[in-house]
Design an enzyme around this catalytic site. Structure first.
Site, PDB file in Angstrom:
ATOM      1  N   ILE A   1      17.821 -42.901   3.616  1.00 39.06           N
ATOM      2  CA  ILE A   1      18.536 -42.100   4.604  1.00 39.06           C
ATOM      3  C   ILE A   1      19.647 -41.295   3.925  1.00 39.06           C
ATOM      4  O   ILE A   1      20.459 -41.839   3.179  1.00 39.06           O
ATOM      5  CB  ILE A   1      19.141 -42.981   5.710  1.00 39.06           C
ATOM      6  CG1 ILE A   1      18.050 -43.803   6.395  1.00 39.06           C
ATOM      7  CG2 ILE A   1      19.887 -42.120   6.726  1.00 39.06           C
ATOM      8  CD1 ILE A   1      16.979 -42.982   7.092  1.00 39.06           C
ATOM      9  N   LYS A   2      19.667 -40.008   4.201  1.00 45.08           N
ATOM     10  CA  LYS A   2      20.653 -39.114   3.597  1.00 45.08           C
ATOM     11  C   LYS A   2      21.720 -38.792   4.640  1.00 45.08           C
ATOM     12  O   LYS A   2      21.413 -38.300   5.729  1.00 45.08           O
ATOM     13  CB  LYS A   2      19.948 -37.833   3.141  1.00 45.08           C
ATOM     14  CG  LYS A   2      20.645 -37.032   2.079  1.00 45.08           C
ATOM     15  CD  LYS A   2      19.696 -35.895   1.651  1.00 45.08           C
ATOM     16  CE  LYS A   2      20.252 -35.096   0.512  1.00 45.08           C
ATOM     17  NZ  LYS A   2      19.331 -33.980   0.177  1.00 45.08           N
ATOM     18  N   VAL A   3      22.975 -39.072   4.289  1.00 44.31           N
ATOM     19  CA  VAL A   3      24.084 -38.824   5.214  1.00 44.31           C
ATOM     20  C   VAL A   3      25.148 -37.978   4.525  1.00 44.31           C
ATOM     21  O   VAL A   3      25.294 -38.022   3.300  1.00 44.31           O
ATOM     22  CB  VAL A   3      24.720 -40.149   5.713  1.00 44.31           C
ATOM     23  CG1 VAL A   3      23.695 -41.012   6.443  1.00 44.31           C
ATOM     24  CG2 VAL A   3      25.347 -40.918   4.556  1.00 44.31           C
TER      25      VAL A   3
END
EC number: 2.2.1.2
Length: 217
Positions: A82-84
């Site tokens: 997951i890229k945040v």
């Protein structure tokens, strides 16, 4: 150094993966838009091609929204990362996700202080943007060096993922400094093999071989 390719173009990913060069893939909303495909569909296809981490970015900017989207994206495949964004809500989401065993790539990093916070939040990867700093006449490689020093000082396990790479020299310099990963556009990854002396040498060898009149096999 690990190589990730920065694209959502499935054909490019398939070709590079067949060469055994890829350790992962990074995508973002802009790259998905360029692919012209549905984010869930194309991300699932990419995850099936490459065994390593596949970064899929949330689009929400608040913690609750990020967590909701992360829950959806994480169901695509086991190798989803997951890229945040590097905001307080992004760091909060990073901590919550990594605490549950989810890989997280904290993106849009432009300072060593930001990278320190991401490591404290348990980020799997931190993505400092080299090229965008260079565009502002700031040495992007200096940031990579600062992060490397800080992470080594405290034995942080967060991997430095050099991003916004524009040139083959960016790759070389990031490797010399000790970045763990470089995520590069397909064209830049292919350009790493190129050197005029290699081409010239091969041309000379082939010319000499032709003069022998021989064949192998």
């Amino acid at each position: 150094m690990k190589f990730f390719v920065d694209t959502a173009d499935v054909s490019e990913i398939q070709e590079l993966n067949a060469l055994g060069l890829l350790d992962g893939v990074t995508t973002n909303p802009s790259l998905v838009m360029k692919s012209g495909r549905d984010i869930m569909e194309v991300t699932k296809e990419i995850c099936a091609i490459v065994d390593g981490p596949i970064s899929a970015e949330v689009t929400a900017t608040d913690f609750d929204g990020m967590m909701t989207e992360a829950a959806v994206l994480s169901k695509i495949a086991d190798n989803i990362c997951i890229k945040v964004p590097l905001t307080f809500d992004g760091l909060k989401a990073c901590k919550a996700l990594t605490s549950s065993g989810q890989q997280v790539n904290v993106t849009l990093c432009f300072s060593a202080n930001q990278a320190l916070l991401a490591a404290k939040a348990g980020a799997t990867f931190i993505s400092p943007f080299i090229g965008r700093l260079d565009d502002m006449a700031i040495d992007g490689m200096e940031l990579i060096a600062e992060i490397r020093k800080i992470y080594d000082n405290y034995d942080f396990e967060t991997e430095i993922l050099a991003a916004s790479i524009r040139t083959v020299n960016h790759v070389k310099e990031a490797a010399l400094i000790g970045a763990d990963v470089a995520t590069v556009p397909p064209a830049t990854l292919r350009a790493l093999v190129k050197h005029p002396l290699t081409d010239k040498g091969l041309e000379a060898f082939l010319a000499d071989w032709a003069k022998t009149g021989q064949s192998i096999g």
